[in-house]
Design an enzyme around this catalytic site. Structure first.
Site, PDB file in Angstrom:
ATOM      1  N   SER A 193       0.842  -1.200   0.000  1.00 36.72           N
ATOM      2  CA  SER A 193       0.000   0.000   0.000  1.00 36.72           C
ATOM      3  C   SER A 193       0.875   1.248   0.000  1.00 36.72           C
ATOM      4  O   SER A 193       2.032   1.212   0.442  1.00 36.72           O
ATOM      5  CB  SER A 193      -0.873   0.014   1.265  1.00 36.72           C
ATOM      6  OG  SER A 193      -1.537   1.251   1.395  1.00 36.72           O
ATOM      7  N   TYR A 206      -2.205  -1.035  10.433  1.00 41.61           N
ATOM      8  CA  TYR A 206      -2.315  -1.433   9.020  1.00 41.61           C
ATOM      9  C   TYR A 206      -1.071  -1.022   8.240  1.00 41.61           C
ATOM     10  O   TYR A 206      -0.484  -1.814   7.491  1.00 41.61           O
ATOM     11  CB  TYR A 206      -3.554  -0.775   8.426  1.00 41.61           C
ATOM     12  CG  TYR A 206      -3.746  -0.945   6.928  1.00 41.61           C
ATOM     13  CD1 TYR A 206      -4.340  -2.089   6.407  1.00 41.61           C
ATOM     14  CD2 TYR A 206      -3.364   0.068   6.040  1.00 41.61           C
ATOM     15  CE1 TYR A 206      -4.530  -2.229   5.036  1.00 41.61           C
ATOM     16  CE2 TYR A 206      -3.550  -0.067   4.673  1.00 41.61           C
ATOM     17  CZ  TYR A 206      -4.139  -1.215   4.177  1.00 41.61           C
ATOM     18  OH  TYR A 206      -4.327  -1.349   2.816  1.00 41.61           O
TER      19      TYR A 206
END
Ligand code: NAD
Ligand code: MG
Length: 301
Positions: A193, A206
């Site tokens: 990401s 995350y």
């Protein structure tokens, strides 16, 4: 004359013409049918060129979002696919199966919660068993939780457990289980990401998993390189998928993805090219241990 920009124009129009996304919320894992507007997964736009002919791919989180776009593109490129997803996402998985079968390819469904080690391993075995082998493992399933008020002080252990087990443990378990099936020319593609490079305060756990995924990608590429197995990762920017309304605050949706140089969020269909390229034994034969950013212009270095 063929319009070579047709796919991107369709995705861009889908995002821009509707204006900002309306505020909306779902409970995780979220369903495609409950999103406004519906995302574009390349159902109309992706034209296959047989780049993955005869290959067999397992895509975790293949029911929706980025995984769905990858499944559709892989099938149109000539691959048979297996989809891993949570049982409550069955309707999404059935929709993907229909599109894959329309492309003339096999679609194997392997539902199950991959935060359980035994299930994660069984998903790989069942997928390889029913596909008759495995050439491509896409570790795409992911979880985040961004409905916190107090930053680190508000981080709950159960949220961390779910995030780390979905994003990291399952990637380790499934990659490990896939080793017995993968051979020279095959590959693993992990999903990282933009958060690995530019972490958001409300995604601290995350973002840490996504940085770890990149580190693991480099390490595993070094281990498996001598066997001719390539390992890469794709780092998406803000992409319009069920994960967003299912894990963020409703009021965050209208501004979602506007913080990119391209000025808009991306559609899942705009992610598929990176995954097709990295999976292609011909086109990416010398590409391993790298991270390919698809971020609308935000930097991944
Ligand atoms: P998505 O909700 O469509 O896909 C995530 C999938 O993960 C779900 O469909 C679900 O099937 C699967 N999953 C989650 N927990 C699971 C569990 N316990 N067992 C089995 N499957 C489980 O959303 P997406 O955005 O397409 O996410 C795909 C990947 O892309 C994720 O790794 C996510 O972190 C990453 N990513 C997304 C964005 C974005 O903006 N959408 C940005 C960067 C990275
Ligand atoms: Mg889903």
């Amino acid at each position: 004359m063929t319009d070579l920009h047709a796919i991107n124009k369709a995705a861009e129009a889908k995002t821009m013409d509707e204006g900002a996304f309306p505020a909306q919320t779902q409970q995780p894992p979220g369903l495609t049918s409950e999103m406004t507007p519906l995302p574009d997964h390349g159902e109309e736009g992706w034209v296959g060129r047989d780049r993955l002919h005869g290959l067999k791919a397992l895509i975790t989180g293949g029911d929706s979002g980025i995984g769905r776009a990858v499944a559709i593109a892989y099938a149109r490129e000539g691959a048979d696919v297996a989809l891993s997803y949570l049982p409550e996402e069955e309707s999404d998985a059935q929709d993907v199966k229909k599109v894959v079968e329309e492309a003339g390819r096999t679609c194997v469904l392997v539902p199950g919660d991959i935060t359980e080690e035994a299930i994660a391993r069984k998903v790989v075995d069942d997928a390889a068993g029913q596909l008759g082998g495995l050439n491509i493992l896409v570790n795409n399933a992911g979880f985040q939780w961004a409905r916190r008020e107090g930053g680190l002080a508000d981080l709950k252990t159960e949220e961390m457990d779910r995030t780390f087990k979905t994003n990291l443990y399952a990637m380790f378990w499934m990659s490990q289980q896939a080793l017995q099936y993968l051979d020279k020319g095959d590959c693993i593609i992990n999903v990282s990401s933009i958060q690995a490079y530019d972490p958001s305060v409300d995604l601290i756990d995350y973002a840490a998993t996504k940085a770890a995924i990149n580190n693991c990608t480099v390490n595993l590429a070094a281990e498996l390189g001598p066997k001719g197995i390539r390992v890469n990762s794709v780092a998406p920017g803000p992409i319009w998928t069920p994960l967003q309304p299912a894990t963020k605050k409703a009021e965050d949706m209208p501004k979602f993805g506007l913080n990119t140089p391209l000025g808009r969020p991306g559609q899942p269909s705009e992610m598929a090219g990176a995954f097709v390229f990295l999976a292609s034994p011909l086109e990416a034969s010398y590409v391993s241990g790298t991270v390919l950013g698809v971020t609308g212009g935000r930097p991944v270095f």
